[in-house]
Design a protein around this motif. Structure first.
Motif, short mmCIF file in Angstrom:
data_model
loop_
_atom_site.label_atom_id
_atom_site.label_comp_id
_atom_site.label_asym_id
_atom_site.label_seq_id
_atom_site.Cartn_x
_atom_site.Cartn_y
_atom_site.Cartn_z
N GLY A 1 0.83 -1.20 0.00
CA GLY A 1 0.00 0.00 0.00
C GLY A 1 0.86 1.24 0.00
N PRO A 2 0.24 2.41 -0.06
CA PRO A 2 1.00 3.66 -0.05
C PRO A 2 1.70 3.85 1.29
N ASP A 3 2.85 4.49 1.25
CA ASP A 3 3.55 4.79 2.50
C ASP A 3 4.46 5.98 2.29
N VAL B 1 3.21 11.42 -6.51
CA VAL B 1 1.76 11.55 -6.42
C VAL B 1 1.14 10.23 -5.99
N CYS B 2 0.17 10.32 -5.10
CA CYS B 2 -0.59 9.16 -4.66
C CYS B 2 -2.08 9.47 -4.81
N LEU C 1 -1.59 4.63 -7.96
CA LEU C 1 -3.04 4.58 -7.96
C LEU C 1 -3.48 3.45 -7.05
N TRP C 2 -4.27 3.77 -6.03
CA TRP C 2 -4.66 2.78 -5.03
C TRP C 2 -6.17 2.70 -4.92
N THR D 1 -1.90 5.61 7.78
CA THR D 1 -1.60 7.04 7.61
C THR D 1 -0.46 7.23 6.63
N ILE D 2 -0.62 8.20 5.75
CA ILE D 2 0.48 8.69 4.93
C ILE D 2 0.54 10.20 5.07
N HIS D 3 1.59 10.79 4.53
CA HIS D 3 1.82 12.22 4.69
C HIS D 3 1.80 12.90 3.32
#
Length: 569
Positions: free
Chosen positions: A5-7, A35-36, A239-240, A279-281
């Motif tokens: 996943g995004p991080d 970019v997320c 892209l998630w 959580t991501i930033h």
């Protein structure tokens, strides 16, 4: 090894993948930004949109009931709204029309019934962005000059009705591939793409099946997953799908913590309020979850953005959407009254449009609007035709009696194709129906609020009754020209309308007293928080709003890219 996943920290986290979020993802990723995109819905490659009754039953969005489908239906006191949940947002279910907002309809400080509509920018500000989006979306007009398209009944008759009533009619730009560039249009031909699309599937030119609004299984629609999101993906954007943002909060050093949950369609019912959050930033947070999603998210998290404008939730509009029907159309031009075959299931959902002028236009009056011929999947015609139980039964009994008489008389008729064809009758019930779509400049006098933690909209049709009556009157005249019965949407008689174009809630303004964001989509008081979707509209677009949403997002991206990468906004 692919990450789960995004991080980490992103230059931009984009919430939603509709016409605002997809444009932003492409523009920023193309410029080298990290970019997320977090999209709550699923990805839909060709062939994945359900068609069976059991599939359609599950094709709604409500994770708490184990539903992770395409359609998200909202019901409020004065209206219902239909929006999409999926990678590509509303483009997955819209009718492909890409019309520009009329030059004169960018009104400023127009007061009607105490309501003010103020657009802080004008048509000329969006021209280069309209052009850029139109090129990226690969627009084509319905090829009415070519066979077999020129014989499309609903287009032919809708044009004739417009001509007879003296109304302006034309073929609008559609985000549909009817033919490969430079070649004649042909249904079902493989589409040649310059680069592999993110689904890695071959697409086909428009099959004219009328299924645009329930997801195109052939990839004929130039939806955002094939255009902007594919370009963003090639440029490195992450892209998630099935990642739903629940909350966010500013970071002391700048930017935002973005908290989300991950959906699992196979897990059955979910409680998103209790699901574990990740959580991501984000150095910049871009909200593009649509009018309802973005406004709801901001209302739920209002405490973390205490300086946000008091206009949050105001200026809601349904873009004047109205659905009616011309039914049982007939033709008396030859002296006898015979069924008029409109065949709304043939072609893309919309092929042509009528425009009725506004008081701000030369020679116009009242509040302007558009009418469009509408269609629906061909399979719906079978369901509609079978509602003619009496006629079908009568024809069936007549055929059975005739065959029995022949047998009893010692005669055999083994070739009964014509007799079986007669069982369908003249198919007037299904072929004589044409949905009529209206949209235009209603009043953006609705307010979006939270009631017991749920999104609620205080909007009443009565505020725009004069506008709606004008639209209905024109629709009725079109139906009369077609020799058809005029039928209202059943919701109309309950004092409600249904919109597929909800707008407003985070409207643009020149100052914080006028709106939530400025003309660049930046939230007043929070320069690293941008909104790019239909919620920024200070009033109705009038025309189908998708192109204007995308053009505004393209303009907002220009502003963001003026700030050097990694610098404070």
């Amino acid at each position: 090894m692919e990450r789960e996943g995004p991080d980490g920290t992103y230059d931009a986290v984009i919430v939603g993948s509709g016409f605002g979020g997809s444009v932003m993802a492409h523009r920023l990723a193309e410029a080298g930004r990290r970019v997320c995109v977090l999209e709550r819905g699923q990805a839909y490659p060709p062939g994945s949109f359900p068609r069976s009754p059991v599939g359609m039953r599950r094709n709604f969005w409500d994770p708490s009931e184990g539903l992770h489908g395409l359609f998200n239906i909202w019901s409020f006191r004065g209206l219902a709204a239909v929006v999409a949940s999926g990678l590509g947002g509303g483009s997955l279910i819209y009718a492909n029309v890409l019309l520009r907002k009329d030059r004169n309809w960018f009104v400023r400080d127009t007061v009607t019934n105490g309501h003010r509509e103020h657009w802080p920018l004008g048509y000329d500000d969006l021209v280069p962005h309209y052009e850029r989006v139109e090129a990226m979306m690969g627009v084509q007009k319905f090829p009415f000059e070519h066979e077999p398209y020129s014989r499309t009944p609903k287009t032919v008759h809708f044009r004739q009705a417009a001509d007879q009533l003296g109304l302006d009619w034309w073929l609008p730009n559609l985000a549909v591939t009817f033919g490969n560039p430079g070649e004649p249009p042909v249904p079902g031909e493989p589409i040649r793409e310059e680069r592999e699309n993110l689904h890695r599937h071959t697409r086909a030119t428009c099959w004219l099946c009328g299924e645009c609004d329930i997801g195109c299984n052939y990839g004929s629609k130039n939806t955002l997953d094939y255009t902007y999101l594919t370009a963003a993906w090639h440029a490195g954007a992450e892209l998630w799908p099935l990642h739903e943002v629940r909350s966010f909060q500013p970071r002391p050093e700048g930017g935002y913590d973005v908290h989300f949950v991950v959906h699992s369609p196979d897990a059955g019912r979910e409680s998103t309020s209790r699901a574990p959050q990740r959580t991501i930033h984000a150095r910049r947070l871009i909200l593009s979850a649509g009018t309802l999603g973005t406004t709801y998210l901001l209302l739920r998290n209002r405490a973390v953005v205490p300086r946000i404008s008091k206009r949050l939730g105001m200026n809601f509009s349904g873009n004047g959407d109205l659905l009616t029907f011309a039914s049982n159309a007939t033709d008396s031009s030859t002296g006898d009254r015979r069924p008029r075959l409109l065949e709304a299931g043939r072609g893309p959902v919309i092929t042509s449009t009528i425009r009725v002028r506004d008081a701000v236009d030369e020679g116009g009056s009242g509040r302007g609007f558009y009418l469009q011929d509408a269609g629906y999947p061909e399979f719906a015609n079978w369901m509609l035709q079978m509602t003619d139980v009496v006629g079908t039964t009568r024809r069936g009994l007549s055929l059975a009696a005739r065959l029995l008489r022949l047998r009893l008389g010692g005669r055999i008729e083994s070739d009964i194709g014509a007799e079986l064809a007669g069982l369908v009758g003249d198919a007037a019930r299904s072929a004589g129906l044409l949905p009529l779509l209206g949209m235009g400049r209603d009043l953006a006098n609705g307010r979006m609020v939270l009631t017991d933690g749920q999104l609620d909209i205080d909007w009443r049709r009565a505020g725009s009754e004069t506008y709606f009556n004008r639209v209905r009157d024109t629709m009725r005249r079109v139906a009369e020209v077609l020799g058809a019965d005029f039928i209202d949407n059943p919701l109309w008689h309950a004092g409600r309308v249904i919109t597929v174009h909800p707008l407003g809630g985070c409207s643009m303004g020149s100052t914080i007293e006028q709106g939530v964001v400025n003309e660049w989509g930046e939230v007043f008081g929070y320069p690293d928080l941008t909104i790019a979707d239909g919620s920024v509209m200070p009033g109705p677009v009038g025309a189908n709003p998708s192109l204007t949403i995308a053009a505004l997002a393209d303009r907002f991206a220009d502003r963001i890219l003026q700030v050097p990468e990694g610098a404070a906004p």
